[in-house]
Design a protein around this motif. Structure first.
Motif, PDB file in Angstrom:
ATOM      1  N   SER A  32       0.837  -1.207   0.000  1.00 29.13           N
ATOM      2  CA  SER A  32       0.000   0.000   0.000  1.00 29.13           C
ATOM      3  C   SER A  32       0.870   1.254   0.000  1.00 29.13           C
ATOM      4  CB  SER A  32      -0.913  -0.004   1.221  1.00 29.13           C
ATOM      5  OG  SER A  32      -0.122   0.147   2.386  1.00 29.13           O
ATOM      6  N   LEU A  33       0.220   2.385  -0.202  1.00 29.79           N
ATOM      7  CA  LEU A  33       0.962   3.655  -0.210  1.00 29.79           C
ATOM      8  C   LEU A  33       1.659   3.860   1.131  1.00 29.79           C
ATOM      9  CD1 LEU A  33       1.483   6.249  -1.937  1.00 29.79           C
ATOM     10  CD2 LEU A  33      -0.350   7.296  -0.609  1.00 29.79           C
ATOM     11  N   TRP A  34       0.934   3.504   2.205  1.00 25.76           N
ATOM     12  CA  TRP A  34       1.524   3.671   3.548  1.00 25.76           C
ATOM     13  C   TRP A  34       2.757   2.776   3.683  1.00 25.76           C
ATOM     14  CZ3 TRP A  34      -0.818   7.815   4.031  1.00 25.76           C
ATOM     15  CH2 TRP A  34      -2.193   7.953   3.867  1.00 25.76           C
ATOM     16  N   ALA A  35       2.666   1.560   3.116  1.00 27.75           N
ATOM     17  CA  ALA A  35       3.817   0.653   3.185  1.00 27.75           C
ATOM     18  C   ALA A  35       4.989   1.233   2.411  1.00 27.75           C
ATOM     19  CB  ALA A  35       3.440  -0.710   2.626  1.00 27.75           C
ATOM     20  N   ARG A  36       4.666   1.930   1.311  1.00 28.85           N
ATOM     21  CA  ARG A  36       5.749   2.532   0.524  1.00 28.85           C
ATOM     22  C   ARG A  36       6.357   3.729   1.243  1.00 28.85           C
ATOM     23  NH1 ARG A  36       3.095   2.079  -5.489  1.00 28.85           N
ATOM     24  NH2 ARG A  36       2.685  -0.132  -5.298  1.00 28.85           N
ATOM     25  N   LEU A  37       5.495   4.486   1.943  1.00 26.15           N
ATOM     26  CA  LEU A  37       5.995   5.683   2.631  1.00 26.15           C
ATOM     27  C   LEU A  37       6.711   5.323   3.930  1.00 26.15           C
ATOM     28  CD1 LEU A  37       2.949   8.123   2.174  1.00 26.15           C
ATOM     29  CD2 LEU A  37       5.164   8.245   1.027  1.00 26.15           C
ATOM     30  N   LEU A  38       6.091   4.418   4.697  1.00 27.30           N
ATOM     31  CA  LEU A  38       6.620   4.114   6.032  1.00 27.30           C
ATOM     32  C   LEU A  38       7.394   2.798   6.076  1.00 27.30           C
ATOM     33  CD1 LEU A  38       3.320   4.999   7.961  1.00 27.30           C
ATOM     34  CD2 LEU A  38       5.285   6.506   7.596  1.00 27.30           C
ATOM     35  N   GLY A  46      -7.942  10.468  -0.700  1.00 32.06           N
ATOM     36  CA  GLY A  46      -8.334   9.071  -0.475  1.00 32.06           C
ATOM     37  C   GLY A  46      -8.615   8.349  -1.776  1.00 32.06           C
ATOM     38  N   VAL A  47      -9.366   9.008  -2.644  1.00 31.18           N
ATOM     39  CA  VAL A  47      -9.701   8.387  -3.931  1.00 31.18           C
ATOM     40  C   VAL A  47      -8.417   8.175  -4.741  1.00 31.18           C
ATOM     41  CG1 VAL A  47     -10.892   8.728  -6.142  1.00 31.18           C
ATOM     42  CG2 VAL A  47     -12.072   9.243  -3.998  1.00 31.18           C
ATOM     43  N   ILE A  48      -7.524   9.160  -4.703  1.00 28.94           N
ATOM     44  CA  ILE A  48      -6.266   9.028  -5.466  1.00 28.94           C
ATOM     45  C   ILE A  48      -5.428   7.869  -4.910  1.00 28.94           C
ATOM     46  CG2 ILE A  48      -4.045  10.157  -5.988  1.00 28.94           C
ATOM     47  CD1 ILE A  48      -5.645  12.811  -6.192  1.00 28.94           C
ATOM     48  N   VAL A  49      -5.331   7.802  -3.577  1.00 26.64           N
ATOM     49  CA  VAL A  49      -4.520   6.730  -2.963  1.00 26.64           C
ATOM     50  C   VAL A  49      -5.080   5.357  -3.347  1.00 26.64           C
ATOM     51  CG1 VAL A  49      -3.931   5.656  -0.747  1.00 26.64           C
ATOM     52  CG2 VAL A  49      -3.641   8.113  -1.048  1.00 26.64           C
ATOM     53  N   ARG A  50      -6.420   5.221  -3.221  1.00 23.00           N
ATOM     54  CA  ARG A  50      -7.043   3.949  -3.579  1.00 23.00           C
ATOM     55  C   ARG A  50      -6.830   3.633  -5.070  1.00 23.00           C
ATOM     56  NH1 ARG A  50     -11.103   0.616  -0.635  1.00 23.00           N
ATOM     57  NH2 ARG A  50     -10.281   0.838   1.439  1.00 23.00           N
ATOM     58  N   SER A  51      -7.058   4.646  -5.897  1.00 20.85           N
ATOM     59  CA  SER A  51      -6.934   4.423  -7.340  1.00 20.85           C
ATOM     60  C   SER A  51      -5.496   4.067  -7.700  1.00 20.85           C
ATOM     61  CB  SER A  51      -7.362   5.663  -8.117  1.00 20.85           C
ATOM     62  OG  SER A  51      -8.664   6.023  -7.741  1.00 20.85           O
ATOM     63  N   MET A  52      -4.537   4.729  -7.029  1.00 18.78           N
ATOM     64  CA  MET A  52      -3.122   4.420  -7.319  1.00 18.78           C
ATOM     65  C   MET A  52      -2.805   2.976  -6.957  1.00 18.78           C
ATOM     66  SD  MET A  52      -1.069   7.854  -6.320  1.00 18.78           S
ATOM     67  CE  MET A  52       0.436   6.986  -5.949  1.00 18.78           C
ATOM     68  N   LYS A  53      -3.399   2.532  -5.859  1.00 21.79           N
ATOM     69  CA  LYS A  53      -3.165   1.135  -5.453  1.00 21.79           C
ATOM     70  C   LYS A  53      -3.661   0.191  -6.553  1.00 21.79           C
ATOM     71  CE  LYS A  53      -5.290  -1.881  -2.259  1.00 21.79           C
ATOM     72  NZ  LYS A  53      -6.099  -1.971  -1.047  1.00 21.79           N
ATOM     73  N   TRP A  54      -4.863   0.477  -7.075  1.00 27.87           N
ATOM     74  CA  TRP A  54      -5.404  -0.395  -8.122  1.00 27.87           C
ATOM     75  C   TRP A  54      -4.602  -0.265  -9.418  1.00 27.87           C
ATOM     76  CZ3 TRP A  54     -10.696   2.177  -6.895  1.00 27.87           C
ATOM     77  CH2 TRP A  54     -11.181   1.673  -5.680  1.00 27.87           C
ATOM     78  N   LEU A  55      -4.282   0.989  -9.759  1.00 31.23           N
ATOM     79  CA  LEU A  55      -3.623   1.218 -11.056  1.00 31.23           C
ATOM     80  C   LEU A  55      -2.161   0.775 -11.066  1.00 31.23           C
ATOM     81  CD1 LEU A  55      -5.188   4.690 -11.949  1.00 31.23           C
ATOM     82  CD2 LEU A  55      -5.729   2.481 -12.971  1.00 31.23           C
ATOM     83  N   SER A  56      -1.583   0.601  -9.869  1.00 29.47           N
ATOM     84  CA  SER A  56      -0.180   0.168  -9.837  1.00 29.47           C
ATOM     85  C   SER A  56      -0.068  -1.320 -10.198  1.00 29.47           C
ATOM     86  CB  SER A  56       0.423   0.417  -8.454  1.00 29.47           C
ATOM     87  OG  SER A  56      -0.231  -0.414  -7.520  1.00 29.47           O
ATOM     88  N   ALA A  57      -1.192  -2.021 -10.208  1.00 29.81           N
ATOM     89  CA  ALA A  57      -1.165  -3.455 -10.516  1.00 29.81           C
ATOM     90  C   ALA A  57      -1.216  -3.657 -12.030  1.00 29.81           C
ATOM     91  CB  ALA A  57      -2.358  -4.131  -9.849  1.00 29.81           C
ATOM     92  N   PRO A  58      -0.793  -4.859 -12.487  1.00 27.77           N
ATOM     93  CA  PRO A  58      -0.878  -5.110 -13.937  1.00 27.77           C
ATOM     94  C   PRO A  58      -2.329  -5.124 -14.419  1.00 27.77           C
ATOM     95  CG  PRO A  58      -0.197  -7.091 -12.753  1.00 27.77           C
ATOM     96  CD  PRO A  58      -0.204  -5.972 -11.759  1.00 27.77           C
ATOM     97  N   ARG A  59      -2.504  -4.865 -15.704  1.00 27.89           N
ATOM     98  CA  ARG A  59      -3.836  -4.724 -16.297  1.00 27.89           C
ATOM     99  C   ARG A  59      -4.694  -5.999 -16.243  1.00 27.89           C
ATOM    100  NH1 ARG A  59      -6.316  -1.294 -19.887  1.00 27.89           N
ATOM    101  NH2 ARG A  59      -5.133   0.574 -20.325  1.00 27.89           N
ATOM    102  N   GLY A  60      -4.095  -7.143 -16.476  1.00 31.37           N
ATOM    103  CA  GLY A  60      -4.865  -8.388 -16.554  1.00 31.37           C
ATOM    104  C   GLY A  60      -5.466  -8.522 -17.942  1.00 31.37           C
ATOM    105  N   SER A  61      -6.108  -9.669 -18.173  1.00 31.03           N
ATOM    106  CA  SER A  61      -6.657  -9.869 -19.522  1.00 31.03           C
ATOM    107  C   SER A  61      -7.916  -9.019 -19.676  1.00 31.03           C
ATOM    108  CB  SER A  61      -6.997 -11.339 -19.746  1.00 31.03           C
ATOM    109  OG  SER A  61      -7.986 -11.727 -18.836  1.00 31.03           O
ATOM    110  N   SER A  62      -8.059  -8.397 -20.821  1.00 28.43           N
ATOM    111  CA  SER A  62      -9.255  -7.579 -21.005  1.00 28.43           C
ATOM    112  C   SER A  62     -10.154  -8.223 -22.050  1.00 28.43           C
ATOM    113  CB  SER A  62      -8.870  -6.171 -21.442  1.00 28.43           C
ATOM    114  OG  SER A  62      -8.114  -6.235 -22.614  1.00 28.43           O
ATOM    115  N   THR A  63     -11.428  -8.266 -21.723  1.00 31.43           N
ATOM    116  CA  THR A  63     -12.395  -8.811 -22.679  1.00 31.43           C
ATOM    117  C   THR A  63     -13.257  -7.646 -23.162  1.00 31.43           C
ATOM    118  OG1 THR A  63     -13.713  -9.377 -20.756  1.00 31.43           O
ATOM    119  CG2 THR A  63     -12.546 -11.173 -21.808  1.00 31.43           C
TER     120      THR A  63
END
Lengths: 405, 243
Positions: A63-69, B28-45
């Motif tokens: 997570s971001l927190w894991a990356r920061l901390l 919060g939305v950016i942090v959550r979205s970054m977490k999702w977007l940092s992962a690989p895309r996966g197969s898209s249908t």
């Protein structure tokens, strides 16, 4: 624990799966319908709890927190609990079909198995399966030249292995090697002969379809198996591949194109699809039985494979008294035979099948059919173990029997 | 008493907190979205739009799958979401997104019922269904659920927010026939009140609502929008399987 390896493994979860974990964690809407939880009553086996365990790993490490901390270490037992949760699952996909948010949990749980495989956390008995697959091309550790022994045991007169044919019958390991299932192969072969189809077996060239590899989290092994089988089928100029195994069917029809990165040069159909067409067209005219006959939907054929109506067309032609079990079709109740559960907790598998057999028994079912050798094996084990008064048959066996074959 | 009877609290909750809420929510939305977007895309249908919309209506709006398996839970969840939807729609009138005249064609009496009486019952329904869902979660705890404290925090925060909102509605207003404007973010988020509500309830409600908004992206309430995405993807996949 090698944390670098853990972090790399967690990075294999894709975007949609991370989003799904966030949506799924600690929800319990599907729990009552999970066949494993229903019998074990262990919250660790509930799908939502499994998701929260995976999410906890992701949050601690990536997570971001894991990356920061800095990433946090795992408390003792956390990974072991995830292994228990992941392998106490029949991969039946009921949670997926029940989820109001349509989370594709079947794919998610398979990916978690891959993740555990990368971490070398696959349970020992499942690892043994992998070794046997490597050595013999089947999960039973039997020599490849025994693949056609079923034809001798069942007295099949014509079991062709040709250089070229329109149709190939892909038998599958659980049908070819398990005595309880060999009549299924005999029935399908006899029906193909009855219809004068230009068909062939792959004989010793048939290799495991790749399903057990996927269930054990070895995607690369599954890809190699797919490549090998597709080559063997292509070399024979096959246009249609028929299989009577729900697991082989699902993997070949839906996973092979993903594993190999493109469409297959032939169509893959389950035997119930093939023969239901011939019943509808009038080519096959079975004599209907006067008995209460029910059909149990194999998860990999129905919910995960999309074949629901065709077996019912066959059933209606085979009996004057078809019985619909509760929890059927997309909502089919798992018999317990999937996900390699047998290798991890056979007692639990037998408890799960008992719940299904009780449903059939309460409806006065005399013959319980299915269209999957793993289901037949499990249902038969359940009948023997708890002395139910019903006969377990594959739909193809009953069809061949009513055709007088 | 006017709305700024407690000047420091009023300035904080109306003049300062809205900016903090927006920032915390967006981060919060950016942090959550970054977490999702940092992962690989996966197969898209390929996405089938009609199948996706159908799935959202049947499963996310009508909760068809829960109805099939558990009628009581379905009733609670359905009424909870219906009352939440009604309350959100009612709040939009205060922010001038629609006016009571919308219901004039239905007759004066029915219009008054819809904009004056019904919201009070919606409030009670909203609180009651939340309490029952909270009890349901508590009854499943340890058997089917292994909740984290933040699962309860989200529910308790929403419950407190709703109770404060209902308190504001059912206690006598400070002044009637007096319009009042509360500018949370000038020209962007402005609330128009037709009467001055009970001040303490109003301030508690305003503060809790903003805390709730801030908490959404950090909690499992994120399913409010992730659920729509996953249901759409699933609907599309089912059509690929011919189901």
């Amino acid at each position: 624990m090698a944390y670098e390896r853990l972090d790399e493994a967690l990075k294999t979860l894709n975007r949609r799966q991370l989003l799904e974990l966030d949506t799924c964690a600690r929800c319990a809407l599907c729990t009552d319908l999970c066949p494993v939880y229903a019998e074990s009553k262990n919250p660790l086996h509930a799908p939502g709890v499994r998701s929260s365990r995976i999410l906890s790993l992701v949050n601690k490490r990536l997570s971001l927190w894991a990356r920061l901390l800095g990433p946090r270490p795992l408390p003792e037992g956390e990974l072991e609990e995830l292994v228990e949760s992941t392998y106490h699952c029949t991969l039946c996909g009921r949670c997926m079909e029940t989820c109001p948010f349509g989370l594709e949990t079947h794919e998610l749980w398979l990916n978690v198995r891959s993740l555990l495989n990368l971490l070398n956390q696959t349970p020992p008995r499942i690892k043994m399966l992998g070794e046997m697959l490597e050595e013999n091309g089947n999960p039973y550790g039997l020599d490849a030249d025994m693949r056609l022994d079923w034809a001798d045991y069942t007295g099949l007169e014509e079991a062709p292995v040709k250089d070229r044919a329109e149709v190939a019958y892909f038998v599958g390991c659980t049908t070819a090697f398990k005595a309880v299932n060999q009549e299924i192969a005999y029935s399908i072969a006899s029906l193909l002969n009855e219809l004068n189809v230009d068909w062939t077996l792959l004989g010793e060239e048939e290799w495991c379809c790749g399903s057990p590899y996927l269930l054990a989290g070895d995607r690369e092994g599954a890809r190699e198996a797919a490549e090998r089988n597709v080559e063997a089928l292509k070399a024979r100029g096959v246009k249609t591949v028929i299989t009577g195994c729900a697991g082989c069917f699902r993997v070949m029809r839906w996973e092979y194109p993903k594993l190999l990165g493109g469409p297959l040069p032939f169509r893959v159909i389950h035997a119930v699809e093939y023969f239901s067409e011939h019943i509808t067209s009038g080519d096959l005219k079975p004599e209907p039985l006067d008995a209460r006959v029910a059909y149990h939907d194999p998860c990999e054929l129905g919910r995960l494979g999309g074949v629901i109506e065709e077996p019912r067309i066959i059933l209606k032609a085979l009996t004057t008294n078809p019985v619909e079990l509760p929890e059927n079709g997309l909502e089919g109740r798992c018999c317990g035979g999937g996900g390699l559960l047998q290798a991890v907790d056979d007692e639990l598998r037998l408890s799960i099948v008992d719940a299904r057999l009780r449903q059939a028994s309460e409806l006065g079912v005399e013959i319980l059919t299915s269209a999957c050798p793993s289901c037949k094996l499990t249902l038969s084990d359940g009948v023997r173990e708890r002395s139910y008064n019903l006969e377990v048959l594959d739909l193809m066996e009953l069809l061949a029997r009513q055709m007088g074959l | 008493m006017t709305l700024n009877a407690y000047p420091a609290l009023y300035i904080f909750s109306v003049g300062v907190l809205p900016y903090i809420t927006v920032i915390v929510f967006i981060v919060g939305v950016i942090v959550r979205s970054m977490k999702w977007l940092s992962a690989p895309r996966g197969s898209s249908t390929p996405l089938s739009l009609t199948a996706a919309i159908r799935q959202i209506i049947l499963d996310v709006i009508l909760f068809r799958k829960i109805y099939r398996h558990d009628k009581l839970t379905w009733l609670l969840i359905f009424l909870f979401h219906i009352s939440a939807g009604g309350i959100i729609f009612g709040h939009m009138r205060g922010f001038k997104l629609w006016s009571a005249e919308l219901f004039t064609p239905l007759g004066e009496g029915f219009k008054n019922f819809l904009v004056e009486t019904l919201p009070i019952y919606m409030g009670y329904l909203f609180i009651a269904t939340q309490l029952l869902l909270l009890l349901r979660r508590l009854s499943l705890e340890g058997r089917k659920l292994l909740s984290h404290p933040n699962d309860y925090a989200a529910l308790i925060l929403l419950l407190a927010t709703s109770i404060a909102g209902q308190g504001m509605r059912i206690t006598p207003p400070e002044a009637v026939d007096t319009t009042y404007t509360v500018s949370f973010i000038p020209r962007l988020v402005v609330l128009h009140l037709e009467k001055i509500p009970s001040v303490p309830w109003f301030l508690i409600h305003v503060i809790l609502t903003q805390l709730f908004f801030m908490y959404i992206p950090y909690s499992k309430l994120i399913h409010i929008y992730t659920g729509v995405i996953t249901a759409a993807l699933y609907g599309s996949r089912r059509s690929e399987y011919g189901l």
